[in-house]
Design a protein around this motif. Structure first.
Motif, PDB file in Angstrom:
ATOM      1  N   LEU A  87      36.821  45.975  48.409  1.00 46.26           N
ATOM      2  CA  LEU A  87      37.091  45.473  47.324  1.00 46.26           C
ATOM      3  C   LEU A  87      36.233  45.789  46.163  1.00 46.26           C
ATOM      4  O   LEU A  87      35.119  46.235  46.420  1.00 46.26           O
ATOM      5  CB  LEU A  87      36.985  43.838  47.191  1.00 46.26           C
ATOM      6  CG  LEU A  87      38.138  43.218  48.216  1.00 46.26           C
ATOM      7  CD1 LEU A  87      38.034  41.576  48.038  1.00 46.26           C
ATOM      8  CD2 LEU A  87      39.617  43.387  47.947  1.00 46.26           C
ATOM      9  N   PRO A  88      36.753  46.015  44.998  1.00 46.94           N
ATOM     10  CA  PRO A  88      36.315  46.656  43.983  1.00 46.94           C
ATOM     11  C   PRO A  88      34.954  45.820  43.678  1.00 46.94           C
ATOM     12  O   PRO A  88      34.784  44.545  43.609  1.00 46.94           O
ATOM     13  CB  PRO A  88      37.170  46.729  42.735  1.00 46.94           C
ATOM     14  CG  PRO A  88      38.385  46.474  43.315  1.00 46.94           C
ATOM     15  CD  PRO A  88      38.143  45.746  44.582  1.00 46.94           C
ATOM     16  N   GLY A  89      33.677  46.461  43.575  1.00 50.82           N
ATOM     17  CA  GLY A  89      32.629  45.787  43.051  1.00 50.82           C
ATOM     18  C   GLY A  89      32.703  44.797  41.940  1.00 50.82           C
ATOM     19  O   GLY A  89      32.041  43.830  42.091  1.00 50.82           O
ATOM     20  N   ARG A  90      33.297  45.085  40.899  1.00 50.06           N
ATOM     21  CA  ARG A  90      33.515  44.070  39.692  1.00 50.06           C
ATOM     22  C   ARG A  90      34.070  42.960  40.195  1.00 50.06           C
ATOM     23  O   ARG A  90      33.848  42.061  39.769  1.00 50.06           O
ATOM     24  CB  ARG A  90      34.260  44.812  38.541  1.00 50.06           C
ATOM     25  CG  ARG A  90      35.693  45.166  38.798  1.00 50.06           C
ATOM     26  CD  ARG A  90      36.266  46.124  37.568  1.00 50.06           C
ATOM     27  NE  ARG A  90      37.560  46.486  37.781  1.00 50.06           N
ATOM     28  CZ  ARG A  90      38.153  46.328  36.896  1.00 50.06           C
ATOM     29  NH1 ARG A  90      38.296  45.661  35.747  1.00 50.06           N
ATOM     30  NH2 ARG A  90      39.638  46.790  37.251  1.00 50.06           N
ATOM     31  N   ASP A  95      41.554  37.729  32.282  1.00 52.63           N
ATOM     32  CA  ASP A  95      42.369  39.096  32.331  1.00 52.63           C
ATOM     33  C   ASP A  95      41.533  40.147  32.900  1.00 52.63           C
ATOM     34  O   ASP A  95      42.108  40.982  33.779  1.00 52.63           O
ATOM     35  CB  ASP A  95      42.198  39.458  30.639  1.00 52.63           C
ATOM     36  CG  ASP A  95      43.177  38.526  29.934  1.00 52.63           C
ATOM     37  OD1 ASP A  95      44.291  38.101  30.568  1.00 52.63           O
ATOM     38  OD2 ASP A  95      43.192  38.564  28.700  1.00 52.63           O
ATOM     39  N   VAL A  96      40.261  39.915  32.968  1.00 57.29           N
ATOM     40  CA  VAL A  96      39.492  41.030  33.774  1.00 57.29           C
ATOM     41  C   VAL A  96      39.724  40.770  35.259  1.00 57.29           C
ATOM     42  O   VAL A  96      39.777  41.813  35.874  1.00 57.29           O
ATOM     43  CB  VAL A  96      37.844  41.036  33.319  1.00 57.29           C
ATOM     44  CG1 VAL A  96      36.985  41.734  34.049  1.00 57.29           C
ATOM     45  CG2 VAL A  96      37.629  41.121  31.726  1.00 57.29           C
ATOM     46  N   TRP A  97      39.498  39.408  35.463  1.00 60.93           N
ATOM     47  CA  TRP A  97      39.675  39.113  36.956  1.00 60.93           C
ATOM     48  C   TRP A  97      40.930  39.627  37.734  1.00 60.93           C
ATOM     49  O   TRP A  97      41.218  39.945  38.658  1.00 60.93           O
ATOM     50  CB  TRP A  97      39.250  37.463  37.430  1.00 60.93           C
ATOM     51  CG  TRP A  97      39.298  37.525  38.770  1.00 60.93           C
ATOM     52  CD1 TRP A  97      38.371  37.418  39.519  1.00 60.93           C
ATOM     53  CD2 TRP A  97      40.475  36.862  39.655  1.00 60.93           C
ATOM     54  NE1 TRP A  97      38.586  37.136  41.019  1.00 60.93           N
ATOM     55  CE2 TRP A  97      40.062  37.012  40.996  1.00 60.93           C
ATOM     56  CE3 TRP A  97      41.857  36.660  39.322  1.00 60.93           C
ATOM     57  CZ2 TRP A  97      40.800  36.618  42.127  1.00 60.93           C
ATOM     58  CZ3 TRP A  97      42.627  36.173  40.418  1.00 60.93           C
ATOM     59  CH2 TRP A  97      42.041  36.128  41.454  1.00 60.93           C
ATOM     60  N   THR A  98      42.065  39.326  36.813  1.00 60.85           N
ATOM     61  CA  THR A  98      43.665  39.734  37.268  1.00 60.85           C
ATOM     62  C   THR A  98      43.537  40.945  37.348  1.00 60.85           C
ATOM     63  O   THR A  98      44.235  41.528  38.161  1.00 60.85           O
ATOM     64  CB  THR A  98      44.582  39.160  36.207  1.00 60.85           C
ATOM     65  OG1 THR A  98      44.319  37.564  36.171  1.00 60.85           O
ATOM     66  CG2 THR A  98      46.100  39.156  36.625  1.00 60.85           C
ATOM     67  N   ALA A  99      43.085  41.758  36.495  1.00 59.10           N
ATOM     68  CA  ALA A  99      43.351  43.263  36.401  1.00 59.10           C
ATOM     69  C   ALA A  99      42.615  44.026  37.706  1.00 59.10           C
ATOM     70  O   ALA A  99      43.026  44.722  38.485  1.00 59.10           O
ATOM     71  CB  ALA A  99      42.755  43.663  35.429  1.00 59.10           C
ATOM     72  N   ALA A 100      41.249  43.271  38.101  1.00 53.35           N
ATOM     73  CA  ALA A 100      40.574  43.771  39.208  1.00 53.35           C
ATOM     74  C   ALA A 100      41.320  43.432  40.601  1.00 53.35           C
ATOM     75  O   ALA A 100      41.296  44.328  41.464  1.00 53.35           O
ATOM     76  CB  ALA A 100      38.973  43.012  39.136  1.00 53.35           C
ATOM     77  N   TYR A 101      41.783  42.060  40.582  1.00 48.59           N
ATOM     78  CA  TYR A 101      42.583  41.618  41.735  1.00 48.59           C
ATOM     79  C   TYR A 101      43.762  42.668  41.965  1.00 48.59           C
ATOM     80  O   TYR A 101      43.935  43.113  43.200  1.00 48.59           O
ATOM     81  CB  TYR A 101      42.968  40.158  41.292  1.00 48.59           C
ATOM     82  CG  TYR A 101      43.849  39.733  42.737  1.00 48.59           C
ATOM     83  CD1 TYR A 101      43.224  39.055  43.687  1.00 48.59           C
ATOM     84  CD2 TYR A 101      45.233  39.989  42.712  1.00 48.59           C
ATOM     85  CE1 TYR A 101      43.825  38.699  44.810  1.00 48.59           C
ATOM     86  CE2 TYR A 101      46.056  39.425  43.692  1.00 48.59           C
ATOM     87  CZ  TYR A 101      45.264  38.723  44.832  1.00 48.59           C
ATOM     88  OH  TYR A 101      46.279  38.291  45.860  1.00 48.59           O
ATOM     89  N   THR A 102      44.632  43.001  40.860  1.00 44.50           N
ATOM     90  CA  THR A 102      45.876  43.630  40.776  1.00 44.50           C
ATOM     91  C   THR A 102      45.442  45.098  41.339  1.00 44.50           C
ATOM     92  O   THR A 102      46.117  45.474  42.034  1.00 44.50           O
ATOM     93  CB  THR A 102      46.404  43.669  39.393  1.00 44.50           C
ATOM     94  OG1 THR A 102      46.721  42.326  39.063  1.00 44.50           O
ATOM     95  CG2 THR A 102      47.805  44.603  39.434  1.00 44.50           C
TER      96      THR A 102
END
Length: 139
Positions: free
Chosen positions: A107-110, A31-38
């Protein structure tokens, strides 16, 4: 053929690292990775060509592990010191290369940190296995 490579150890690493990828991106950080990717890309990850993408990921992992095994053979790494050697290789090559995603692609740091974390854990696992299972000497 590439000398100094234990192909059984390479196969073990590839299977374990692919399993790690599934756990890392599909279970633990899904969920965290998908949100950051999106957030970064403006759309959710595409599920089209998933079989091709996963297959290319296996090839990429194979290249990484064979490269590490080759470097270890040249350096004479044949113990858990492979973990330290793998961290050094990760830092000088993977960390610096992936930093470009943050520095220039913005790309976002996270997202970058999650991807770097996966790579670091992959290098640690491969370093331990390749260090403990070096190729047999032909001497």
């Amino acid at each position: 053929m590439i000398k100094g490579v234990n192909w059984v150890a390479v196969a073990i690493c590839v299977v374990l690292l692919e399993g790690l990828g599934y756990l890392w991106y599909g279970v633990l950080l899904s969920d965290v990775w998908t949100a950051a990717y999106t957030e970064a890309m403006g759309h959710a990850p595409s599920m089209t060509n998933q079989a091709v993408n996963m297959s290319l990921g296996v090839v990429n992992t194979l290249i990484l592990v064979v490269g590490l095994a080759w470097i270890f053979a040249r350096l004479g790494v044949n113990s858990l010191a492979g973990i330290g050697a793998a961290v050094v290789v990760w830092f000088f090559f993977n960390f610096t290369t992936m930093s470009i995603d943050f520095l220039y692609l913005q790309l976002p740091g996270r997202l970058v940190i999650m991807n770097m974390g996966y790579q670091l854990v992959s290098y640690l696992i491969a370093g331990a296995i390749l260090g403990l299972l070096p190729a047999k000497s032909a001497d």
